[in-house]
Design a protein around this motif. Structure first.
Motif, mmCIF file in Angstrom:
data_model
loop_
_atom_site.group_PDB
_atom_site.id
_atom_site.type_symbol
_atom_site.label_atom_id
_atom_site.label_comp_id
_atom_site.label_asym_id
_atom_site.label_seq_id
_atom_site.Cartn_x
_atom_site.Cartn_y
_atom_site.Cartn_z
ATOM 1 N N ALA A 1 0.326 37.970 36.387
ATOM 2 C CA ALA A 1 1.688 37.759 36.870
ATOM 3 C C ALA A 1 1.944 38.150 38.362
ATOM 4 O O ALA A 1 2.295 37.409 39.056
ATOM 5 C CB ALA A 1 2.711 38.241 35.837
ATOM 6 N N ASP A 2 1.275 39.365 38.420
ATOM 7 C CA ASP A 2 1.505 40.125 39.668
ATOM 8 C C ASP A 2 0.556 39.318 40.968
ATOM 9 O O ASP A 2 1.027 39.638 42.101
ATOM 10 C CB ASP A 2 1.088 41.671 39.772
ATOM 11 C CG ASP A 2 2.086 42.586 39.068
ATOM 12 O OD1 ASP A 2 3.073 41.757 38.445
ATOM 13 O OD2 ASP A 2 1.883 43.676 39.092
ATOM 14 N N ALA B 1 11.788 41.793 26.706
ATOM 15 C CA ALA B 1 11.454 42.566 28.068
ATOM 16 C C ALA B 1 9.762 42.909 28.011
ATOM 17 O O ALA B 1 9.312 42.994 28.935
ATOM 18 C CB ALA B 1 12.123 43.825 27.650
ATOM 19 N N ASN B 2 9.263 42.518 26.633
ATOM 20 C CA ASN B 2 7.773 42.740 26.784
ATOM 21 C C ASN B 2 7.184 41.850 27.775
ATOM 22 O O ASN B 2 6.038 42.039 28.321
ATOM 23 C CB ASN B 2 7.260 42.564 25.291
ATOM 24 C CG ASN B 2 7.575 43.632 24.422
ATOM 25 O OD1 ASN B 2 6.797 44.540 24.606
ATOM 26 N ND2 ASN B 2 8.327 43.405 23.536
ATOM 27 N N GLY B 3 7.567 40.711 28.006
ATOM 28 C CA GLY B 3 6.970 39.870 28.973
ATOM 29 C C GLY B 3 7.669 39.594 30.309
ATOM 30 O O GLY B 3 7.415 38.745 31.098
ATOM 31 N N ARG B 4 8.838 40.532 30.608
ATOM 32 C CA ARG B 4 9.322 40.485 31.623
ATOM 33 C C ARG B 4 9.134 41.352 32.918
ATOM 34 O O ARG B 4 8.794 42.426 32.539
ATOM 35 C CB ARG B 4 10.706 40.308 31.691
ATOM 36 C CG ARG B 4 11.806 39.956 32.778
ATOM 37 C CD ARG B 4 13.222 40.129 32.512
ATOM 38 N NE ARG B 4 13.732 39.681 31.486
ATOM 39 C CZ ARG B 4 14.132 38.441 31.497
ATOM 40 N NH1 ARG B 4 13.879 37.556 32.943
ATOM 41 N NH2 ARG B 4 14.668 37.747 30.611
ATOM 42 N N LEU C 1 10.093 36.207 34.057
ATOM 43 C CA LEU C 1 9.529 36.227 32.647
ATOM 44 C C LEU C 1 8.370 35.411 32.514
ATOM 45 O O LEU C 1 8.203 34.137 32.760
ATOM 46 C CB LEU C 1 10.763 35.435 31.877
ATOM 47 C CG LEU C 1 10.362 35.600 30.216
ATOM 48 C CD1 LEU C 1 10.186 36.908 29.699
ATOM 49 C CD2 LEU C 1 11.488 34.662 29.586
ATOM 50 N N PHE C 2 7.045 36.236 32.259
ATOM 51 C CA PHE C 2 5.891 35.475 32.487
ATOM 52 C C PHE C 2 5.202 35.534 31.110
ATOM 53 O O PHE C 2 4.164 34.898 30.909
ATOM 54 C CB PHE C 2 4.991 36.105 33.351
ATOM 55 C CG PHE C 2 5.428 36.195 34.936
ATOM 56 C CD1 PHE C 2 5.340 34.959 35.501
ATOM 57 C CD2 PHE C 2 6.179 37.050 35.404
ATOM 58 C CE1 PHE C 2 5.951 34.985 36.991
ATOM 59 C CE2 PHE C 2 6.563 37.168 36.792
ATOM 60 C CZ PHE C 2 6.443 36.068 37.217
ATOM 61 N N LEU D 1 2.743 33.962 24.854
ATOM 62 C CA LEU D 1 2.271 32.825 25.425
ATOM 63 C C LEU D 1 2.829 32.727 26.930
ATOM 64 O O LEU D 1 3.920 32.955 27.431
ATOM 65 C CB LEU D 1 2.859 31.648 24.695
ATOM 66 C CG LEU D 1 2.323 31.357 23.365
ATOM 67 C CD1 LEU D 1 2.743 30.106 22.586
ATOM 68 C CD2 LEU D 1 0.998 31.267 23.376
ATOM 69 N N SER D 2 1.866 32.451 27.619
ATOM 70 C CA SER D 2 2.275 32.441 29.274
ATOM 71 C C SER D 2 1.560 30.795 29.633
ATOM 72 O O SER D 2 1.296 30.049 29.007
ATOM 73 C CB SER D 2 1.351 33.245 29.906
ATOM 74 O OG SER D 2 1.935 34.587 29.649
#
Length: 443
Positions: A124-125, A146-149, A154-155, A328-329
């Motif tokens: 993501a970064d 928040a686990n994926g943000r 939100l990734f 899931l991304s």
């Protein structure tokens, strides 16, 4: 209808449920996703099928059973969305991240990606993941979302949840003549006394197995009001806190609550069925809630989930939280970002899809789907789900999204803990070196 709760340790090279990631995979991922930032965003991940239909690639790791379940969900989605074709790509854990890194570097990442929290930022970064603002998260708790943000968006959408637990084998307790603890009031001193009493009850029986890392230190630090890593990706533990933690582990080992150093060394890397708790040689162990079925099956006992002991004796201070079992991304290079998000939305939020997947990827994150699935669960799966629901009012905020380098922490923590257990280093000396190494991998 019953299902097996997702068990990361069954598919990964890890100590029971805590993943031990390969340095090669991490390096490859960093190189690959860095390359993405230098290439055009448009990719070849999705394509136009016959008649202009959209074709999306979906990659995941897992067992044959997971593959079969996932393909059933895909079939149902395609039946409802005949213009979208989902092409499955899957493998076991070994090599999954190397392959994904290579695909990402070649600007050929799959449209939809099963993601692990410890790799989220590494992709993501560097701009390799799509912001999933088009996915409905209204039926998912904020702390789960928040686990994926990250601060950029939100990734990752959490597919399933779990929480830290102590798994207890009532058969070992009974053989030792020790009563099960009241997990709403017990402290670390209580844990130590109980584990020591069990260890003294017979040869080859231990009160507890080796602590799972980084899970155990995360809980310990949360009970002191801090986190292992910070929101901005820095190390959150001080040298003084690390020394206190290592001294705590040494005290447990020297008192007999933990096994001797040689047994801990073996237990750190043992598979589920060979671990001290899995073989019925230890009464308690630190795990994630979605591992209850695996440990129960391995030990042959009706294992019981317990809250972590706290410093205060109040279960509200145990420091627990909802963690994403997986997410899931979507690839930022997908030619069809809307359709990719449409599939993720269906996968996570559709009740019928949830009843196919059950707890294969963890207890469903969507509360409506979770309730429907919970009604169908039996045995240890049901016990795990009930425990997760029971502790919900006591949970704190999610851990910060793991920074790049987090995947090396388990190995570092385990090595320095062994130095202390074997008394090759004092807690103070080990803490100093450990903190320096942890800061280096996060830096």
């Amino acid at each position: 209808m019953s299902a097996t709760l997702a068990t990361p340790g069954a598919e990964h090279t890890e100590k029971v449920g805590n993943m031990k990631f390969k340095r090669l995979a991490q390096a490859a991922a960093i190189t690959a996703v860095s390359a993405v930032a230098l290439t055009a965003c448009g990719g070849d991940g999705g394509s136009e099928g016959e008649g202009g239909d959209v074709s999306l690639r979906f990659t995941w790791w897992g067992s044959d059973a997971r593959a079969q379940i996932t393909e059933e969900i895909i079939a149902e989605f395609e039946a409802e969305n005949p213009n979208i074709d989902i092409q499955p790509e899957y493998s076991d854990w070994t090599g999954y991240w190397d392959k994904l890194a290579t695909q990402t570097a070649a600007n050929d990442a799959p449209d939809i990606i099963q993601m692990d929290a410890q790799y989220l930022r590494e992709y993501a970064d560097r701009g390799a993941l799509l912001d999933l603002s088009g996915v409905d998260v209204s039926q998912i708790e904020d702390q789960v979302v928040a686990n994926g943000r990250t601060e950029e968006g939100l990734f990752g959408i959490t597919t399933g949840i779990n929480t830290p637990i102590i798994l207890a084998n009532p058969d070992v307790f009974a053989e030792a003549g020790v009563e099960m603890p009241d997990d709403t009031t017990w402290t670390w001193d209580d844990f130590s006394s109980i584990a020591q009493e069990i260890s003294e009850s017979g040869d080859g029986i231990y009160g507890s197995g080796a602590p799972a890392e980084p899970l155990n230190i995360q809980v310990w630090l949360r009970q002191q009001g801090t986190n292992l890593t910070t929101e901005d990706g820095q190390l959150g533990v001080t040298e003084a806190q690390a020394e206190e933690y290592l001294q705590h582990l040494l005290d447990l080992s020297q008192s007999g609550a933990y096994p001797q150093a040689s047994a801990i060394a073996e237990d750190q890397t043992a598979a589920v069925d060979q671990s001290l708790v899995g073989t019925g040689a230890a009464a308690m162990g630190t795990y994630w809630s979605n591992q209850l079925s695996a440990i129960g099956g391995a030990s042959g006992a009706d294992v019981v989930p317990l809250r972590y002991p706290s410093q205060t004796g109040d279960s509200a201070d145990a420091g627990l939280w909802y963690k994403a079992s997986m997410m899931l991304s979507a690839s930022a290079g997908s030619d069809h970002p809307e359709e990719a998000q449409q599939f993720i939305d269906y996968f996570v939020n559709n009740v019928d899809a949830g009843l196919i997947g059950m707890t294969e990827r963890g207890l469903p994150a969507n509360t409506e789907v979770r309730a429907a699935v919970a009604e169908e669960l039996e045995g240890t799966d049901k016990a795990s789900a009930e425990f997760v629901e029971e502790v919900e009012p006591e949970l704190g905020e999610a851990e910060p999204v793991p920074p790049v380098g987090f995947s090396e922490m388990q190995d570092i923590l385990g090595r320095y803990e062994l130095e202390v257990y074997f008394e090759r280093q004092s807690p103070a000396d080990a803490a100093k070196s450990m903190i320096a190494e942890l800061e280096a991998v996060l830096g």
